[in-house]
Design an enzyme around this catalytic site. Structure first.
Site, PDB file in Angstrom:
ATOM      1  N   LYS A 111       0.070   2.017  14.960  1.00  0.00           N
ATOM      2  CA  LYS A 111       0.008   1.171  13.762  1.00  0.00           C
ATOM      3  C   LYS A 111      -0.373  -0.278  14.078  1.00  0.00           C
ATOM      4  O   LYS A 111      -1.012  -0.948  13.278  1.00  0.00           O
ATOM      5  CB  LYS A 111       1.362   1.188  13.040  1.00  0.00           C
ATOM      6  CG  LYS A 111       1.768   2.564  12.506  1.00  0.00           C
ATOM      7  CD  LYS A 111       1.092   2.893  11.206  1.00  0.00           C
ATOM      8  CE  LYS A 111       1.419   4.299  10.719  1.00  0.00           C
ATOM      9  NZ  LYS A 111       0.599   4.713   9.566  1.00  0.00           N
ATOM     10  N   GLU A 133       3.435  -2.250   2.783  1.00  0.00           N
ATOM     11  CA  GLU A 133       4.302  -1.157   2.360  1.00  0.00           C
ATOM     12  C   GLU A 133       4.730  -0.412   3.609  1.00  0.00           C
ATOM     13  O   GLU A 133       4.030  -0.452   4.630  1.00  0.00           O
ATOM     14  CB  GLU A 133       3.556  -0.206   1.415  1.00  0.00           C
ATOM     15  CG  GLU A 133       2.719   0.901   2.096  1.00  0.00           C
ATOM     16  CD  GLU A 133       1.570   0.377   2.947  1.00  0.00           C
ATOM     17  OE1 GLU A 133       1.116  -0.745   2.718  1.00  0.00           O
ATOM     18  OE2 GLU A 133       1.126   1.108   3.858  1.00  0.00           O
ATOM     19  N   SER A 399       0.447   9.648  18.853  1.00  0.00           N
ATOM     20  CA  SER A 399       0.408   8.474  17.975  1.00  0.00           C
ATOM     21  C   SER A 399       1.609   7.556  18.110  1.00  0.00           C
ATOM     22  O   SER A 399       1.515   6.368  17.852  1.00  0.00           O
ATOM     23  CB  SER A 399       0.240   8.901  16.520  1.00  0.00           C
ATOM     24  OG  SER A 399       1.286   9.769  16.138  1.00  0.00           O
TER      25      SER A 399
HETATM   26  C1  PLP Z   1       3.901   7.719  15.107  1.00  0.00           C
HETATM   27  C2  PLP Z   1       3.175   7.926  13.841  1.00  0.00           C
HETATM   28  N1  PLP Z   1       2.180   8.821  13.788  1.00  0.00           N
HETATM   29  C3  PLP Z   1       1.501   9.052  12.671  1.00  0.00           C
HETATM   30  C4  PLP Z   1       1.802   8.415  11.491  1.00  0.00           C
HETATM   31  C5  PLP Z   1       1.040   8.773  10.267  1.00  0.00           C
HETATM   32  O1  PLP Z   1       0.161   7.786   9.798  1.00  0.00           O
HETATM   33  P1  PLP Z   1      -1.398   7.940   9.959  1.00  0.00           P
HETATM   34  O2  PLP Z   1      -1.786   9.251   9.400  1.00  0.00           O
HETATM   35  O3  PLP Z   1      -1.945   6.805   9.171  1.00  0.00           O
HETATM   36  O4  PLP Z   1      -1.749   7.837  11.381  1.00  0.00           O
HETATM   37  C6  PLP Z   1       2.831   7.452  11.482  1.00  0.00           C
HETATM   38  C7  PLP Z   1       3.200   6.729  10.254  1.00  0.00           C
HETATM   39  O5  PLP Z   1       4.206   6.079  10.104  1.00  0.00           O
HETATM   40  C8  PLP Z   1       3.524   7.208  12.685  1.00  0.00           C
HETATM   41  O6  PLP Z   1       4.529   6.308  12.737  1.00  0.00           O
END
Ligand code: PLP
Lengths: 419, 256
Positions: A111, A133, A399
């Site tokens: 993020k 948000e 992620s």
């Molecule tokens: C670790 C992690 N992965 C994935 C996401 C999902 O968001 P996005 O689809 O925008 O990557 C989030 C959202 O809070 C997250 O914290």
């Protein structure tokens, strides 16, 4: 590579080039990816959105911006993040698995790539106040972090229910100096927090920038956030080449809430048709259980938060409350780019239940010594649904880290000693 | 001539447009509210179609929409309720709502049905100019529906002229860059309204957002053709008892 027009920046020392993609899957000038996207906004938002639309590319590709952005990505976020060959997991699944370690970014998830970019943009637009948000609080923390870094006022809207569920992240935001305002309208979760943030923006047409946390919202947000996250696939290409001799993996796997980590992980592979793109949604308690967040499976064309996309909704067009054990995937839409990748068949969409995501998180913890975020657990679990070859190079976008999910993991361990 | 044009041909000062969410306070309040507003002296009625995510509305209107949805209000239901309303009510009536439910209903279908029951125009704040011209304008024209755009204090003169040229019926001047039901000081709004007045636009102008009583109504009317009241009226009929009487009292204190 023929689709990439590269504008060289002054500072090439970081080794990251910035490409302005004009590929098949890039949006048109009105922000449409195929039939998805656009800017369905009330006139009260026009000034803010138009200012952004007309300026974002010039600002982002200005050498002084790039210099500062690269520097912060390197020294503050900790980029490049490693591309790690996961030996034991590879053995388990019979393929060459590489993990793109976004969990090692400052604040614990991808993020922050976006919030660092957007705070620099906000400064150059002369904004004095930041709103955001957040659902689980990851984006809220990443926003509060960069606001602290720059000494800018930060207001985070968060559903009243999520504030109760995600106490540690609420505390982190507060410690970072942000004001957390509960969204008490509608279903009191992420979609309502997004509504409240948008309303705040309407009421502040001059001094405020809205840092959206995923590739959603009216044009230019989906494209802008995708560009800030595209550093993920940019790095994957050269890192994979170093490790395997080839820039192109057979598959890239990422989880999709709004779709920002997936957009970043796919970005520089979009026009490489040999690379299979795999997006993993949250099936919740099962796609047909009534408690799911698998938007491509359950959604129809609709308009949510300013763009046309796939939206989970009732027959009457009321947006419904999704369910996923992972708050970051608990969103009733997906970014318009992903709707288009789904619709055009460019990406393959899978979904994973709460239970399978949990199992995958525990497996990765045991086999690799990495506790992933629950969102990322979904991406790992997708490995079970794929036919893999021993020689396949597969990149999984890791992620985020699982610290924020410890309470959930602890509950599971209490109930199920085997995991 | 459309009913809205006809209204402004007869009366171009102190026109009062009152907003109420359809299906609020009770599912079947729609007609009672409409008839009470007419009896109390409203000139134009705006019926809101409740939506789960009403971005351009403030908390009072959103809460009324939540109640209406809980009451079971849908577009289909609304058209059923409005089937014979033209036997009773001759005032212009417009529908206000968000584009997503209309797309699900089928936009062309929706317009056909609205025209059939006697609706005069639409306010759909999340259809911006670009999308309107590309996709929606021709359909509304085909069914004889007026479409009313919003302008705000931040809208440039050039853009106001464009929105005016695309609107029919009237132009909706959002009083501040804020949301419906906000209770900010009203005086800074005056210079903006004066600017609109001096532009000599094609359409009559009605001011909305923040109009809640006689004094705010009077200020709006000083520079424009009239005003729109929403949140304050919704609060006035909260609970749903004596709608007729409460409407009479509320409208009475605004217009007199
Ligand atoms: C670790 C992690 N992965 C994935 C996401 C999902 O968001 P996005 O689809 O925008 O990557 C989030 C959202 O809070 C997250 O914290």
């Amino acid at each position: 590579m023929s689709y990439h027009i590269t504008r060289k920046t002054e500072d090439q020392s970081s080794g990251v080039e910035y490409a302005i993609t004009k590929g098949k899957y890039a949006p048109d000038e009105n922000g449409y990816y195929g039939r998805f996207g656009g800017a369905y906004i009330p006139e009260m938002l026009h000034r803010n959105v138009e200012e952004l639309r007309t300026k974002y590319l010039d600002i982002i590709y200005d050498p002084s911006f790039q210099k500062e952005y690269q520097q912060l990505l390197q020294d503050y976020v900790g980029r490049p993040t490693p591309l790690y060959f996961a030996q034991r997991l590879s053995k388990q699944y019979g393929a060459q698995l590489f993990l793109k370690r976004e969990d090692l970014c400052h604040t614990g998830a991808h993020k922050v790539n976006n919030t660092v970019g957007q705070i620099l943009l906000a400064q150059r637009l002369g904004k004095k106040r930041i709103i955001a948000e957040t659902g689980a609080g990851q984006h809220g923390v990443a926003t509060a972090t960069v606001c602290a870094l720059k000494g800018i006022e930060c207001i985070v809207y968060m559903g009243e229910k999520d504030i109760q569920r995600q106490a540690p992240n609420v505390a982190r935001m507060k410690m970072l100096g942000a004001k957390v305002i509960p969204a008490i309208s509608g279903s009191k979760t992420l979609k309502d927090a997004t509504n409240e943030a948008i309303r705040d923006w309407m009421a502040h047409p001059n001094d405020t920038h809205y840092i959206i946390g995923s590739v959603v919202g009216p044009h230019p947000y989906p494209d802008m956030v995708a560009r800030f996250q595209s550093v993920i696939s940019k790095e994957i290409r050269w890192q994979l080449k170093e490790k395997t001799g080839s820039e192109l993996p057979q598959k890239v796997i990422a989880c999709v809430g709004g779709g920002s980590n997936a957009a970043g992980a796919f970005y520089h592979f979009l026009d490489e048709t040999s690379v299979e793109l795999i997006a993993v949604e949250a099936a919740g308690e099962g796609v047909n259980s009534g408690k799911s967040a698998a938007t491509t499976q359950l959604g129809r064309d609709g308009i949510l938060h300013g763009s046309r996309s796939l939206v989970m909704q009732t027959e009457d067009g009321q947006v419904v409350e999704p369910h996923s054990i992972s708050a970051g995937l608990d969103y009733p839409g997906i970014g318009p780019m992903h709707a288009h990748l789904y619709d055009s068949g460019r990406a393959k969409f899978l979904c994973v239940t709460d239970e399978d995501a949990l199992k995958a998180s525990f497996e990765v913890a045991k086999l690799e010594g990495i506790i992933p975020a629950l969102e990322t657990g979904h991406a790992f679990s997708a490995l079970r649904q794929l036919e893999l070859k021993e020689t396949d190079n597969i990149v999984i976008c890791l992620s985020g880290r699982g610290d924020k999910d410890l309470a959930t993991y602890m509950k599971v361990m209490e109930q199920n000693a085997e995991l | 001539m459309s009913r809205i044009n006809d209204l402004f041909a007869r009366k171009n000062k102190r026109v009062l447009n009152v907003y109420c969410t359809a299906g609020y306070p009770q599912l079947d309040s729609t007609i009672e509210v409409t008839a009470s507003l007419k009896a109390a002296g409203a000139d134009l009625i705006e019926l809101g179609m409740p939506y789960s995510d009403p971005l351009a509305d403030g908390p009072v209107i959103q809460a009324s929409g939540t109640i209406a949805l809980q009451n079971g209000m849908t577009i289909t239901k609304l058209f059923e309720q409005l089937k014979d309303f033209r036997n009773q009510i001759s005032l212009p009536v417009i529908l206000m709502g968000y584009v997503n439910p209309l797309i699900q209903y089928g936009f062309e279908n929706f317009c056909a049905k609205a025209a059939e029951v006697g609706i005069d125009g639409l306010i759909i704040p999340d259809i911006p100019m670009y999308e309107f011209e590309k996709e929606y304008k021709a359909i509304m024209e085909k069914h004889g529906l007026d479409f009313i755009f919003l302008v705000t204090p931040e809208t440039s003169e050039e853009r106001i002229r464009k929105l005016d040229s695309l609107s029919s019926g009237f132009l909706y001047a959002v009083s501040s860059s804020s949301l419906t039901g906000s209770d900010k000081d009203f005086s800074p709004v005056e210079s903006y309204l004066q600017r609109l007045q001096e532009m000599k636009l094609k359409n009559p102008v009605l001011v909305g957002f923040g109009i809640k009583d006689k004094s705010t109504f009077d200020i709006a009317c000083k520079y424009t053709n009239g005003a729109i009241i929403g949140s304050a009226y919704i609060k006035a009929i909260e609970g749903g008892e004596d709608i007729e009487q409460k409407t009479k009292e509320f409208i009475g204190q605004v217009v007199n």
